[in-house]
Design a protein around this motif. Sequence first.
Motif, short mmCIF file in Angstrom:
data_model
loop_
_atom_site.label_atom_id
_atom_site.label_comp_id
_atom_site.label_asym_id
_atom_site.label_seq_id
_atom_site.Cartn_x
_atom_site.Cartn_y
_atom_site.Cartn_z
N HIS A 168 0.84 -1.21 0.00
CA HIS A 168 0.00 0.00 0.00
C HIS A 168 0.87 1.26 0.00
CE1 HIS A 168 -3.76 2.24 1.17
NE2 HIS A 168 -2.83 3.10 1.59
N GLU A 169 1.82 1.32 0.93
CA GLU A 169 2.64 2.53 1.03
C GLU A 169 3.59 2.66 -0.16
OE1 GLU A 169 1.62 4.58 3.11
OE2 GLU A 169 0.43 3.21 4.34
N HIS A 179 1.85 4.42 -2.92
CA HIS A 179 1.88 5.88 -2.76
C HIS A 179 3.21 6.45 -3.27
CE1 HIS A 179 -1.92 6.33 -0.84
NE2 HIS A 179 -1.60 5.69 0.27
N GLU A 198 -5.60 7.05 -2.58
CA GLU A 198 -5.86 5.93 -1.67
C GLU A 198 -6.51 4.76 -2.39
OE1 GLU A 198 -4.56 5.60 1.07
OE2 GLU A 198 -3.97 7.65 1.53
N TYR A 220 -12.07 4.20 2.22
CA TYR A 220 -11.07 3.38 1.53
C TYR A 220 -11.76 2.36 0.61
CZ TYR A 220 -7.05 5.15 4.16
OH TYR A 220 -6.07 5.95 4.66
ZN LIG Z 1 -2.78 5.18 1.92
#
Ligand SMILES: [Zn+2]
Length: 333
Positions: free
Chosen positions: A214-215, A218, A235, A280
């Motif tokens: 997930h990170e 980003h 997101e 989310y």
């Molecule tokens: Zn995030």
Amino acid sequence: MERAGNEALDKGQYKTAADIFRSALASDPNNAQLHVGAATAAYADRRDDDAKAELDRALSLAPKLLSARALMGLVLHRKGDLLGAIRTYDSLAHEPGTDKSIQATAERWQREFDLQLRMQQTFGDQFAVSFEGPAEETLAAKVVASLTRAVDRIGAVLNAYPTRTIPVVLYTTEQFTDITRAPAWAAAAYDGTIRVPVRGALDDEAELDRVLAHELTHALIHTLAASAIPTWLNEGIATALESTSLDWAHQTVSQVKPVPLEVLTRSFGRFTGGQAKLAYATSALAVQRMLDDAGGIAVANLIRDLGDGVDFDTAFARRIQRTFDDFQASFRE
Ligand SMILES: [Zn+2]
């Protein structure tokens, strides 16, 4: 115009605010307050170099200006200049009229700096992972391996790869909460550095993989657009690509009324746990639809266009091949 600029900032319209301050400065270039306005818009839009340039200008015109120094500390901190940020806030804390939060922030950054000095590092090809004690060394190696797998998988979807070594910091839960001030529901954070509280991650590798993927997403999005993109899109991509199943998201939105994407353009940090989960889930399902319909390259190109300053509706129609209104209507169904 200054008031109009500040109103646009309050509404989260950073690009509009930047335009307003730019034209105000064209006729009044030595107005320090307007430079602070332009810097605030740039900071909100994650253009930290632009923000710093505007603040340098404001402080050359008015060296004591409190608002400029307060924002300068935040800009330096986010650019990774911790010492510069601490110095700025230490001097600011001694000024009459500044509140206690300045002092508290300076102390928090000092704790972050002290921790950084204590930490060791381990390196992968594209990652530098910092951790505190020898006990975390095995975990740090696992983190490098997990991130490397995630780069291969997610990089292929977006055709985007790290352009420089990505810093990663492993924290205890207490350190993470103290340093990032993330909401209690946050599993990790990305602000140029991937910050991960290690919690029970040691025992649950699938969860560690999910959080890191997930990170990492980003971080890859940041290589495509240096300025801010709508939060639901940012997101949504990270959540859609963090694992292979969105069953939980379908379940979440089936139990409640879905949220319109327009209300999800700004940070989710203000949401409670339940609201965040819905935000989310909604974002992930919207992006999954875009990925299914138009493909990862189209989504990556949309992000690039937004980073280049193309207006959202134009970029969306060009890249996803339908209007955003039309997409939203079909998504709601
Ligand atoms: Zn995030």
